[in-house]
Every structure is written in structure tokens, then in C-alpha cells.
Design a protein around this motif. Structure first.
Motif, PDB file in Angstrom:
ATOM      1  N   TRP A 225     -15.516   3.960   2.760  1.00 22.27           N
ATOM      2  CA  TRP A 225     -14.773   2.838   2.201  1.00 22.27           C
ATOM      3  C   TRP A 225     -14.151   3.235   0.856  1.00 22.27           C
ATOM      4  O   TRP A 225     -14.532   4.248   0.252  1.00 22.27           O
ATOM      5  CB  TRP A 225     -15.688   1.636   1.995  1.00 22.27           C
ATOM      6  CG  TRP A 225     -16.195   1.016   3.275  1.00 22.27           C
ATOM      7  CD1 TRP A 225     -16.078   1.516   4.540  1.00 22.27           C
ATOM      8  CD2 TRP A 225     -16.919  -0.218   3.390  1.00 22.27           C
ATOM      9  NE1 TRP A 225     -16.671   0.664   5.444  1.00 22.27           N
ATOM     10  CE2 TRP A 225     -17.192  -0.409   4.774  1.00 22.27           C
ATOM     11  CE3 TRP A 225     -17.346  -1.175   2.484  1.00 22.27           C
ATOM     12  CZ2 TRP A 225     -17.883  -1.522   5.245  1.00 22.27           C
ATOM     13  CZ3 TRP A 225     -18.041  -2.288   2.938  1.00 22.27           C
ATOM     14  CH2 TRP A 225     -18.305  -2.459   4.312  1.00 22.27           C
ATOM     15  N   LEU A 226     -13.196   2.428   0.395  1.00 25.64           N
ATOM     16  CA  LEU A 226     -12.533   2.706  -0.876  1.00 25.64           C
ATOM     17  C   LEU A 226     -12.487   1.430  -1.703  1.00 25.64           C
ATOM     18  O   LEU A 226     -11.820   0.456  -1.339  1.00 25.64           O
ATOM     19  CB  LEU A 226     -11.112   3.225  -0.645  1.00 25.64           C
ATOM     20  CG  LEU A 226     -10.301   3.548  -1.909  1.00 25.64           C
ATOM     21  CD1 LEU A 226     -10.962   4.696  -2.687  1.00 25.64           C
ATOM     22  CD2 LEU A 226      -8.854   3.890  -1.546  1.00 25.64           C
ATOM     23  N   LEU A 227     -13.210   1.435  -2.814  1.00 24.45           N
ATOM     24  CA  LEU A 227     -13.195   0.325  -3.761  1.00 24.45           C
ATOM     25  C   LEU A 227     -11.974   0.447  -4.663  1.00 24.45           C
ATOM     26  O   LEU A 227     -11.688   1.530  -5.202  1.00 24.45           O
ATOM     27  CB  LEU A 227     -14.471   0.329  -4.600  1.00 24.45           C
ATOM     28  CG  LEU A 227     -15.766   0.058  -3.824  1.00 24.45           C
ATOM     29  CD1 LEU A 227     -16.960   0.687  -4.543  1.00 24.45           C
ATOM     30  CD2 LEU A 227     -15.977  -1.442  -3.652  1.00 24.45           C
ATOM     31  N   ARG A 228     -11.250  -0.660  -4.854  1.00 25.88           N
ATOM     32  CA  ARG A 228     -10.005  -0.625  -5.630  1.00 25.88           C
ATOM     33  C   ARG A 228      -9.935  -1.851  -6.539  1.00 25.88           C
ATOM     34  O   ARG A 228     -10.232  -2.964  -6.108  1.00 25.88           O
ATOM     35  CB  ARG A 228      -8.784  -0.641  -4.693  1.00 25.88           C
ATOM     36  CG  ARG A 228      -8.802   0.464  -3.652  1.00 25.88           C
ATOM     37  CD  ARG A 228      -7.695   0.291  -2.630  1.00 25.88           C
ATOM     38  NE  ARG A 228      -7.924  -0.850  -1.741  1.00 25.88           N
ATOM     39  CZ  ARG A 228      -7.169  -1.150  -0.689  1.00 25.88           C
ATOM     40  NH1 ARG A 228      -6.110  -0.398  -0.399  1.00 25.88           N
ATOM     41  NH2 ARG A 228      -7.447  -2.205   0.071  1.00 25.88           N
ATOM     42  N   ALA A 229      -9.519  -1.622  -7.785  1.00 27.05           N
ATOM     43  CA  ALA A 229      -9.327  -2.726  -8.724  1.00 27.05           C
ATOM     44  C   ALA A 229      -8.030  -2.492  -9.492  1.00 27.05           C
ATOM     45  O   ALA A 229      -7.772  -1.382  -9.966  1.00 27.05           O
ATOM     46  CB  ALA A 229     -10.499  -2.832  -9.691  1.00 27.05           C
ATOM     47  N   GLY A 230      -7.230  -3.542  -9.610  1.00 30.22           N
ATOM     48  CA  GLY A 230      -5.946  -3.427 -10.286  1.00 30.22           C
ATOM     49  C   GLY A 230      -5.601  -4.643 -11.105  1.00 30.22           C
ATOM     50  O   GLY A 230      -4.458  -5.104 -11.079  1.00 30.22           O
ATOM     51  N   GLY A 231      -6.579  -5.176 -11.838  1.00 28.96           N
ATOM     52  CA  GLY A 231      -6.310  -6.302 -12.705  1.00 28.96           C
ATOM     53  C   GLY A 231      -6.002  -7.595 -11.983  1.00 28.96           C
ATOM     54  O   GLY A 231      -5.476  -8.534 -12.582  1.00 28.96           O
TER      55      GLY A 231
ATOM     56  N   ASP B   4      13.329   5.773 -10.325  1.00 33.58           N
ATOM     57  CA  ASP B   4      11.956   6.257 -10.162  1.00 33.58           C
ATOM     58  C   ASP B   4      10.939   5.416 -10.923  1.00 33.58           C
ATOM     59  O   ASP B   4       9.746   5.723 -10.916  1.00 33.58           O
ATOM     60  CB  ASP B   4      11.841   7.734 -10.560  1.00 33.58           C
ATOM     61  CG  ASP B   4      12.270   7.987 -12.005  1.00 33.58           C
ATOM     62  OD1 ASP B   4      12.522   7.011 -12.750  1.00 33.58           O
ATOM     63  OD2 ASP B   4      12.352   9.171 -12.387  1.00 33.58           O
ATOM     64  N   ALA B   5      11.395   4.351 -11.567  1.00 32.74           N
ATOM     65  CA  ALA B   5      10.495   3.411 -12.242  1.00 32.74           C
ATOM     66  C   ALA B   5      11.168   2.046 -12.261  1.00 32.74           C
ATOM     67  O   ALA B   5      12.395   1.952 -12.293  1.00 32.74           O
ATOM     68  CB  ALA B   5      10.177   3.870 -13.661  1.00 32.74           C
ATOM     69  N   PRO B   6      10.383   0.982 -12.248  1.00 26.34           N
ATOM     70  CA  PRO B   6      10.975  -0.357 -12.260  1.00 26.34           C
ATOM     71  C   PRO B   6      11.323  -0.793 -13.685  1.00 26.34           C
ATOM     72  O   PRO B   6      10.463  -0.774 -14.572  1.00 26.34           O
ATOM     73  CB  PRO B   6       9.866  -1.235 -11.674  1.00 26.34           C
ATOM     74  CG  PRO B   6       8.605  -0.545 -12.094  1.00 26.34           C
ATOM     75  CD  PRO B   6       8.910   0.936 -12.131  1.00 26.34           C
ATOM     76  N   ASP B   7      12.589  -1.167 -13.921  1.00 27.17           N
ATOM     77  CA  ASP B   7      12.934  -1.708 -15.233  1.00 27.17           C
ATOM     78  C   ASP B   7      12.664  -3.207 -15.255  1.00 27.17           C
ATOM     79  O   ASP B   7      12.175  -3.792 -14.277  1.00 27.17           O
ATOM     80  CB  ASP B   7      14.391  -1.384 -15.584  1.00 27.17           C
ATOM     81  CG  ASP B   7      15.392  -1.995 -14.610  1.00 27.17           C
ATOM     82  OD1 ASP B   7      15.000  -2.814 -13.752  1.00 27.17           O
ATOM     83  OD2 ASP B   7      16.593  -1.648 -14.707  1.00 27.17           O
ATOM     84  N   ALA B   8      12.966  -3.847 -16.370  1.00 20.80           N
ATOM     85  CA  ALA B   8      12.649  -5.267 -16.520  1.00 20.80           C
ATOM     86  C   ALA B   8      13.387  -6.111 -15.490  1.00 20.80           C
ATOM     87  O   ALA B   8      12.836  -7.095 -14.972  1.00 20.80           O
ATOM     88  CB  ALA B   8      12.998  -5.722 -17.940  1.00 20.80           C
ATOM     89  N   ALA B   9      14.630  -5.735 -15.174  1.00 18.35           N
ATOM     90  CA  ALA B   9      15.390  -6.503 -14.187  1.00 18.35           C
ATOM     91  C   ALA B   9      14.757  -6.383 -12.805  1.00 18.35           C
ATOM     92  O   ALA B   9      14.644  -7.380 -12.078  1.00 18.35           O
ATOM     93  CB  ALA B   9      16.843  -6.020 -14.159  1.00 18.35           C
ATOM     94  N   TRP B  10      14.358  -5.169 -12.410  1.00 20.53           N
ATOM     95  CA  TRP B  10      13.726  -4.988 -11.103  1.00 20.53           C
ATOM     96  C   TRP B  10      12.455  -5.844 -11.022  1.00 20.53           C
ATOM     97  O   TRP B  10      12.219  -6.523 -10.025  1.00 20.53           O
ATOM     98  CB  TRP B  10      13.390  -3.519 -10.862  1.00 20.53           C
ATOM     99  CG  TRP B  10      13.031  -3.192  -9.441  1.00 20.53           C
ATOM    100  CD1 TRP B  10      13.827  -2.636  -8.502  1.00 20.53           C
ATOM    101  CD2 TRP B  10      11.757  -3.436  -8.800  1.00 20.53           C
ATOM    102  NE1 TRP B  10      13.157  -2.514  -7.306  1.00 20.53           N
ATOM    103  CE2 TRP B  10      11.884  -2.995  -7.459  1.00 20.53           C
ATOM    104  CE3 TRP B  10      10.553  -3.966  -9.211  1.00 20.53           C
ATOM    105  CZ2 TRP B  10      10.826  -3.086  -6.547  1.00 20.53           C
ATOM    106  CZ3 TRP B  10       9.500  -4.063  -8.302  1.00 20.53           C
ATOM    107  CH2 TRP B  10       9.649  -3.618  -6.990  1.00 20.53           C
TER     108      TRP B  10
ATOM    109  N   ALA C 190       3.457  -3.910 -13.347  1.00 16.81           N
ATOM    110  CA  ALA C 190       4.254  -2.686 -13.515  1.00 16.81           C
ATOM    111  C   ALA C 190       3.388  -1.442 -13.361  1.00 16.81           C
ATOM    112  O   ALA C 190       3.807  -0.454 -12.743  1.00 16.81           O
ATOM    113  CB  ALA C 190       4.949  -2.691 -14.871  1.00 16.81           C
ATOM    114  N   ALA C 191       2.177  -1.473 -13.921  1.00 20.49           N
ATOM    115  CA  ALA C 191       1.298  -0.311 -13.813  1.00 20.49           C
ATOM    116  C   ALA C 191       0.890  -0.060 -12.369  1.00 20.49           C
ATOM    117  O   ALA C 191       0.838   1.086 -11.911  1.00 20.49           O
ATOM    118  CB  ALA C 191       0.062  -0.510 -14.689  1.00 20.49           C
TER     119      ALA C 191
END
Length: 250
Positions: free
Chosen positions: A31-37, A122-128, A144-145
Motif C-alpha cells: 500500500w502507499l500512504l499519501r498526504a497532501g494538505g 511546465d508550471a502552473p501560473d496564477a491564471a492557470w 500548486a505544490a
């Protein structure tokens, strides 16, 4: 319904998990435990594939404690077939079940799309980030993270001219082991039914094929009839399903 073997389901689930990761991850047996806020079930649930150490019944308590220590409501992502024993253990402990999420697969394009310019970053800006409405809501600070936390993610957008407050359409893609995994497909209300969802997906697929992708995977809730109709027209078929189990609040 799916006829995929449990081993194939587990392999595809683990592959998809590499494209949408928690900010903290810890193996627990298979299994894989995952946490992302707390942002999204995928980044904040234990992925139930294979076996945990010591069997599924003790695992329920371990999973409960792991998420409680992080201030998160314990959650499990249970693929079917393959997760039936774990699902029964969570149910016996009083964990509630969400609706099915369909895992759809297709060749990675090419898909015919309307002739609109699609921007790839390659990264999301504020508009995206403003354009992506997760379950219809604005994104929390941790989003975003989580969105950036993959190997070489791609962020597609259609930007109206003159530039609006948010893009007309957005989507995210990550290529892993010849698979393009698409997520976050969102079309702003005034721009719907113009082919923009296909446009951003087609742009992702073009770049993904250049990176070696041959297949595409995406996930959609069973109740999202408009999205299911769109993906069926694009040639997607169901591979398997999963659902979330949530611990009782407390």
C-alpha cells in the motif's frame, strides 16, 4: 464494467499515482500512504493495491492513526478488482463509501480539435490555477505544490484574447512509462461546448507522443455524464474503477 485482471489494475493504479502525488508518501507493504494538505482524494488517501503488512484488519487501525497524526480525515482509495478484502475491512470499521471513479484509457491521440492556440507550460501560473476549478471550487493554498509534484508535468491552457481573468480551458498531463495521464480538465462556463476540452487534451497528447507516450489514462466520476460522453467520443473505454472509503468523522 471492467474485465481487467487485478494485477493489471494494480499496475495501472501505481503508475497513475506517480503522476498525482502526495507531498508526503510512505510505503506500507504494497500500500502507499499519501498526504497532501487535504487537496484531492488522490493525494490524501492510502492507495490499496496488493497487501499491507500483517493483514487488512490491523491495517485499518494503522492507516487511521497515520492520517490522524497529520490532521487529516483517514481515507482509502480502493481499486476494483483487487481491493475487495480491504474494502470489506474498511466497511466493517464503519468507513463510508463514495461513488465510483472510472479509470478510462485510449490511445494517446491524435484527436481532432478546434483550431485555437493552446499554451503549454511546465508550471502552473496564477491564471492557470484560477482556471482549474476542482469540484467547482477555487483551489486551496497547497494545490500548486501538489500539481507541480511530478516528473515534468505539462499545463495546457487556452487564453482568450483579450486576456480574461482566467483561461477558457485548462488541463494537466504527465508522461510515465509510455502513458499520458491527464487530469484537471476544466472549461470555464462561458466557453463550454466549443471543443476546448478536446483542444487542451490534443495539445497534451501531441507533446506526450514526442516524449514517447502511446496510451492515455484519465479518471472521471461515474456521475459526470457530460465528461463521460466527451471521452467516449474521443475513444476512451473503461479499464477499471475505484472508490474512496472515508473514516467516520471524529
Amino acid at each position: 464494467m471492467t474485465t481487467a485482471a487485478p494485477t493489471r489494475v494494480a499496475g495501472l493504479e501505481r503508475l497513475a499515482a506517480r503522476t498525482w502525488r502526495g507531498l508526503e508518501e510512505e510505503p506500507y507493504g504494497d500500500w502507499l500512504l499519501r498526504a497532501g494538505g487535504g487537496f484531492t482524494g488522490r493525494a490524501n488517501s492510502v492507495l490499496v493495491t496488493g497487501d499491507p503488512p500483517g493483514g487488512v484488519r490491523p491495517a485499518v487501525d494503522t492507516v487511521t492513526g497515520w492520517y490522524a497524526d497529520r490532521g487529516l480525515r483517514p481515507c482509502a482509495a480502493v481499486p476494483v478488482p483487487g481491493g475487495e478484502a480491504a474494502d470489506a475491512a474498511f466497511a466493517a470499521a464503519g468507513w463510508t463509501r463514495d461513488e465510483d471513479v472510472l479509470v478510462l484509457v485510449a490511445p494517446a491521440g491524435p484527436w481532432p480539435a478546434v483550431d485555437v492556440p493552446v499554451q503549454l507550460d511546465d508550471a502552473p501560473d496564477a491564471a492557470w490555477l484560477a482556471g482549474y476549478r476542482h469540484r467547482g471550487a477555487a483551489l486551496p493554498a497547497t494545490a500548486a505544490a501538489v500539481l507541480r509534484n511530478a516528473e515534468r508535468p505539462l499545463f495546457a491552457s487556452v487564453r482568450p484574447d483579450p486576456v480574461a481573468a482566467r483561461p477558457a480551458a485548462v488541463a494537466r498531463g504527465v508522461v510515465v512509462d509510455e502513458w499520458l495521464v491527464v487530469s484537471a480538465v476544466t472549461v470555464d462556463e462561458p466557453y463550454r461546448r466549443r471543443g476546448l476540452a478536446t483542444a487542451v487534451m490534443a495539445a497534451l497528447a501531441t507533446e506526450a507522443r514526442a516524449r514517447g507516450a502511446t496510451s492515455c489514462l484519465l479518471q472521471v466520476t461515474a456521475s459526470n455524464a457530460p465528461a463521460l460522453a466527451l471521452y467516449a467520443r474521443m475513444g476512451f473505454t473503461e479499464h477499471h474503477r475505484y472508490h474512496y472509503r472515508w473514516a467516520p468523522p471524529g
